[in-house]
Design a protein around this motif. Structure first.
Motif, PDB file in Angstrom:
ATOM      1  N   VAL A 175      92.972  -3.030-109.163  1.00 46.99           N
ATOM      2  CA  VAL A 175      91.508  -2.987-109.084  1.00 46.99           C
ATOM      3  C   VAL A 175      91.054  -1.977-108.039  1.00 46.99           C
ATOM      4  O   VAL A 175      90.136  -1.178-108.267  1.00 46.99           O
ATOM      5  CB  VAL A 175      90.955  -4.381-108.756  1.00 46.99           C
ATOM      6  N   SER A 202      88.982   1.405-109.011  1.00 49.95           N
ATOM      7  CA  SER A 202      87.652   1.473-108.425  1.00 49.95           C
ATOM      8  C   SER A 202      87.465   2.726-107.587  1.00 49.95           C
ATOM      9  O   SER A 202      86.359   3.265-107.482  1.00 49.95           O
ATOM     10  CB  SER A 202      87.401   0.240-107.550  1.00 49.95           C
ATOM     11  N   HIS A 203      88.548   3.218-106.955  1.00 55.58           N
ATOM     12  CA  HIS A 203      88.462   4.404-106.096  1.00 55.58           C
ATOM     13  C   HIS A 203      89.066   5.641-106.747  1.00 55.58           C
ATOM     14  O   HIS A 203      89.273   6.657-106.082  1.00 55.58           O
ATOM     15  CB  HIS A 203      89.162   4.137-104.758  1.00 55.58           C
ATOM     16  N   LEU A 248      85.078  -6.144-112.310  1.00 54.41           N
ATOM     17  CA  LEU A 248      84.903  -5.418-111.045  1.00 54.41           C
ATOM     18  C   LEU A 248      85.223  -3.938-111.211  1.00 54.41           C
ATOM     19  O   LEU A 248      84.550  -3.079-110.640  1.00 54.41           O
ATOM     20  CB  LEU A 248      85.798  -6.033-109.966  1.00 54.41           C
ATOM     21  N   VAL A 249      86.249  -3.646-111.976  1.00 48.24           N
ATOM     22  CA  VAL A 249      86.621  -2.251-112.214  1.00 48.24           C
ATOM     23  C   VAL A 249      85.482  -1.514-112.909  1.00 48.24           C
ATOM     24  O   VAL A 249      85.106  -0.385-112.550  1.00 48.24           O
ATOM     25  CB  VAL A 249      87.917  -2.165-113.055  1.00 48.24           C
ATOM     26  N   LEU A 270      82.619  -1.072-110.347  1.00 44.13           N
ATOM     27  CA  LEU A 270      82.848  -0.324-109.111  1.00 44.13           C
ATOM     28  C   LEU A 270      83.484   1.044-109.306  1.00 44.13           C
ATOM     29  O   LEU A 270      83.523   1.833-108.357  1.00 44.13           O
ATOM     30  CB  LEU A 270      83.761  -1.148-108.170  1.00 44.13           C
ATOM     31  N   ARG A 271      84.003   1.344-110.472  1.00 47.16           N
ATOM     32  CA  ARG A 271      84.700   2.635-110.616  1.00 47.16           C
ATOM     33  C   ARG A 271      83.704   3.785-110.492  1.00 47.16           C
ATOM     34  O   ARG A 271      82.519   3.661-110.844  1.00 47.16           O
ATOM     35  CB  ARG A 271      85.397   2.687-111.970  1.00 47.16           C
TER      36      ARG A 271
END
Length: 234
Positions: free
Chosen positions: A91, A95-96, A224-225, A228-229
């Motif tokens: 994740v 995300s980053h 979440l991915v 937030l990606r």
């Protein structure tokens, strides 16, 4: 029937691969006998762990491998801890927009966690039999700290992978852990033959977490991915 006696009996019977229906029959027999005689389970049937072992010894030889239950517990613990580590790493990576890294400490945490899970169940059955279940929450806290230490202290990267690969691998490990605990979370339920109902052996939320927790964690991770990606144009 006291909760302590019952829980110790069920735990040892599960670890010795006694089928759920047979455990239900045995519990019904114990409860019926105690209701008629006025004896406690300990007075009538003795130590719950030994009684469960005697029940397991009555099974056909292929069904009573004394190491199988403990091996399955260790596998479930290792797979579950590894899955959580891979899921968190995956994740964070997606995300980053970076690769997922697996550290040396992660492998140490998996090994310690597997050993702790086996030790916890070994202590839990005796703690239940002796009325010392209050020891289990602090034992869990100590185990979580010991399991996390290698990951915290040994952060050098062992290998990297794409974030989605780490998340997929986490899903596979969650499935392995779930299958390893299949007798507890699957169709082999403990059922009272007199009523057809399942005895309240644990709070329903505990059973729900065991059955559906991994799938819920995977869905949450994917959500979440997506949230937030980094954007494509960033």
């Amino acid at each position: 029937m006291s909760d302590e006696w019952r829980d110790a009996f069920v735990l040892r019977a599960r670890l010795r691969d006694v089928p759920g229906p047979r455990i239900g029959e045995a519990l019904a027999e114990v409860e019926t006998h105690c209701a008629e005689s006025g004896e406690t389970p300990a007075e009538a049937f003795g130590d719950p762990v030994r009684y469960a072992q005697a029940l397991a010894d009555q099974l056909p030889p292929p069904a009573r491998n004394p190491r199988l239950g403990w091996a399955r517990v260790a596998l479930a613990g290792a797979a579950g801890i590894g899955a959580v580590s891979l899921l968190l790493s995956g994740v964070a990576a997606v995300s980053h927009d970076a690769p997922a890294t697996i550290s040396t400490g992660t492998f140490g945490s998996v090994l310690i966690g597997a050993g702790f899970v086996v030790g916890f169940f070994a202590v839990a059955e005796r703690a239940s039999a002796w009325g010392l279940r209050w020891l289990l929450p602090p034992l869990i806290a100590v185990g979580l700290v010991l399991t996390a230490l290698p990951t915290i202290l040994l952060r050098d990267s062992s290998f990297t992978s794409a974030g989605w690969v780490a998340i997929a691998a986490a899903g596979i490990l969650f499935a392995v852990a779930w299958l390893a605990l299949g007798r507890t979370t699957g169709a082999d339920r403990i059922v009272d033959p007199r009523t057809g109902a399942e005895p309240a052996l644990a709070p329903k939320w505990v059973l729900a977490m065991a059955r559906y927790g991994p799938a819920a964690m995977l869905l949450l991770a994917v959500a979440l991915v997506i949230l937030l990606r980094p954007g494509d144009g960033a």
